[in-house]
Design a protein around this motif. Structure first.
Motif, short mmCIF file in Angstrom:
data_model
loop_
_atom_site.label_atom_id
_atom_site.label_comp_id
_atom_site.label_asym_id
_atom_site.label_seq_id
_atom_site.Cartn_x
_atom_site.Cartn_y
_atom_site.Cartn_z
N VAL A 10 13.42 -2.63 3.19
CA VAL A 10 12.65 -2.01 4.27
C VAL A 10 12.29 -3.09 5.28
O VAL A 10 12.22 -4.27 4.95
N ARG A 11 12.06 -2.68 6.51
CA ARG A 11 11.62 -3.62 7.54
C ARG A 11 10.11 -3.69 7.54
O ARG A 11 9.42 -2.67 7.46
N VAL A 12 9.60 -4.91 7.68
CA VAL A 12 8.15 -5.12 7.73
C VAL A 12 7.64 -4.65 9.09
O VAL A 12 8.15 -5.08 10.13
N PRO A 13 6.65 -3.76 9.12
CA PRO A 13 6.10 -3.31 10.41
C PRO A 13 5.18 -4.36 11.01
O PRO A 13 4.70 -5.26 10.33
N ARG A 14 4.91 -4.23 12.30
CA ARG A 14 3.95 -5.12 12.96
C ARG A 14 2.54 -4.64 12.59
O ARG A 14 2.15 -3.53 12.93
N LEU A 15 1.80 -5.50 11.92
CA LEU A 15 0.45 -5.14 11.49
C LEU A 15 -0.63 -5.86 12.30
O LEU A 15 -1.79 -5.45 12.30
N VAL A 16 -0.25 -6.93 13.00
CA VAL A 16 -1.21 -7.69 13.80
C VAL A 16 -1.78 -6.79 14.88
O VAL A 16 -1.04 -6.09 15.58
N GLY A 17 -3.09 -6.77 14.99
CA GLY A 17 -3.77 -5.93 15.97
C GLY A 17 -4.25 -4.61 15.42
O GLY A 17 -5.03 -3.93 16.06
N LEU A 18 -3.79 -4.26 14.21
CA LEU A 18 -4.25 -3.01 13.60
C LEU A 18 -5.54 -3.22 12.83
O LEU A 18 -5.80 -4.31 12.32
N MET A 19 -6.33 -2.17 12.73
CA MET A 19 -7.51 -2.23 11.88
C MET A 19 -7.04 -2.20 10.43
O MET A 19 -5.94 -1.74 10.12
N ALA A 20 -7.88 -2.67 9.52
CA ALA A 20 -7.52 -2.77 8.11
C ALA A 20 -7.05 -1.44 7.55
O ALA A 20 -6.03 -1.36 6.85
N VAL A 21 -7.76 -0.38 7.85
CA VAL A 21 -7.41 0.93 7.31
C VAL A 21 -6.03 1.37 7.82
O VAL A 21 -5.23 1.92 7.07
N GLN A 53 0.12 -12.16 9.88
CA GLN A 53 0.78 -11.50 8.77
C GLN A 53 1.98 -12.34 8.33
O GLN A 53 2.52 -13.12 9.10
N PHE A 54 2.36 -12.16 7.05
CA PHE A 54 3.57 -12.78 6.51
C PHE A 54 4.13 -11.83 5.47
O PHE A 54 3.39 -11.37 4.62
N PRO A 55 5.39 -11.54 5.53
CA PRO A 55 6.45 -11.92 6.46
C PRO A 55 6.23 -11.33 7.85
O PRO A 55 5.49 -10.38 8.04
N GLN A 56 6.96 -11.90 8.78
CA GLN A 56 6.86 -11.49 10.18
C GLN A 56 7.39 -10.07 10.37
O GLN A 56 8.22 -9.60 9.59
N PRO A 57 6.94 -9.39 11.43
CA PRO A 57 7.45 -8.04 11.71
C PRO A 57 8.97 -8.06 11.90
O PRO A 57 9.52 -8.98 12.49
N GLY A 58 9.61 -7.05 11.37
CA GLY A 58 11.06 -6.93 11.52
C GLY A 58 11.85 -7.54 10.38
O GLY A 58 13.04 -7.29 10.26
N ALA A 59 11.20 -8.36 9.54
CA ALA A 59 11.90 -8.96 8.41
C ALA A 59 12.27 -7.89 7.40
O ALA A 59 11.51 -6.94 7.19
N GLU A 60 13.44 -8.02 6.80
CA GLU A 60 13.85 -7.07 5.77
C GLU A 60 13.44 -7.62 4.42
O GLU A 60 13.76 -8.76 4.08
N VAL A 61 12.71 -6.82 3.67
CA VAL A 61 12.22 -7.23 2.34
C VAL A 61 12.50 -6.10 1.36
O VAL A 61 12.68 -4.94 1.75
N PRO A 62 12.54 -6.41 0.07
CA PRO A 62 12.71 -5.34 -0.92
C PRO A 62 11.53 -4.37 -0.91
O PRO A 62 10.39 -4.77 -0.66
N ARG A 63 11.82 -3.10 -1.13
CA ARG A 63 10.76 -2.10 -1.24
C ARG A 63 9.77 -2.56 -2.31
O ARG A 63 10.14 -3.22 -3.26
N SER A 65 7.48 -4.75 -1.89
CA SER A 65 7.12 -6.15 -1.69
C SER A 65 5.67 -6.27 -1.23
O SER A 65 5.08 -5.31 -0.72
N MET A 66 5.14 -7.47 -1.35
CA MET A 66 3.78 -7.76 -0.90
C MET A 66 3.83 -8.36 0.50
O MET A 66 4.60 -9.27 0.77
N VAL A 67 3.02 -7.82 1.39
CA VAL A 67 2.85 -8.38 2.74
C VAL A 67 1.44 -8.93 2.80
O VAL A 67 0.48 -8.26 2.42
N TYR A 68 1.31 -10.17 3.26
CA TYR A 68 0.01 -10.83 3.34
C TYR A 68 -0.53 -10.71 4.76
O TYR A 68 0.20 -10.94 5.73
N VAL A 69 -1.80 -10.34 4.87
CA VAL A 69 -2.46 -10.24 6.17
C VAL A 69 -3.75 -11.03 6.14
O VAL A 69 -4.37 -11.19 5.09
N TRP A 70 -4.13 -11.55 7.31
CA TRP A 70 -5.37 -12.31 7.45
C TRP A 70 -6.20 -11.69 8.56
O TRP A 70 -5.65 -11.20 9.55
#
Length: 112
Positions: A10-21, A53-63, A65-70
């Motif tokens: 799956v592609r990692v979505p852009r999460l930067v700028g979104l609220m936590a929820v 966030q890590f990984p960056q938006p658009g990166a392909e990762v296995p379904r 997977s863990m995405v880290y956000v700060w």
């Protein structure tokens, strides 16, 4: 809710700028998990905004997977800093009328 087909990647979505929820919901809809190393109470966070966030938006990762956000910038990593006082300060005097171009000495006179 956006449900992706059961593909292995799956592609990692852009999460930067979104609220936590919203970040949690967006990641979940893509089949990803979120982890916030700077927030042990991440599952309770609602209106805090994601700044990295890590990984960056658009990166392909296995379904699944863990995405880290700060939610906070790390030491020396951006942020607004101190914004006031601004030096030099804007000139005083309030509104001023527009002056004629230098050397423009023609006047228009109308007779009533």
């Amino acid at each position: 809710m956006h449900i992706t087909p059961k593909t292995p990647e799956v592609r990692v979505p852009r999460l930067v700028g979104l609220m936590a929820v919203d970040a949690r919901e967006t990641a979940r809809s893509r089949g990803l998990f979120l982890n916030a190393p700077d927030r042990p109470d991440f599952h309770l966070a609602v209106v805090d905004y994601v700044v990295r966030q890590f990984p960056q938006p658009g990166a392909e990762v296995p379904r699944d997977s863990m995405v880290y956000v700060w939610f906070d910038f790390g030491e020396g990593e951006g942020g607004g800093g101190v914004r006031e006082p601004r030096i030099p300060r804007p000139p005083g005097g309030g509104l001023q009328r527009e002056l004629d171009q230098p050397g423009d000495t023609t006047f228009e006179v109308s007779s009533l």
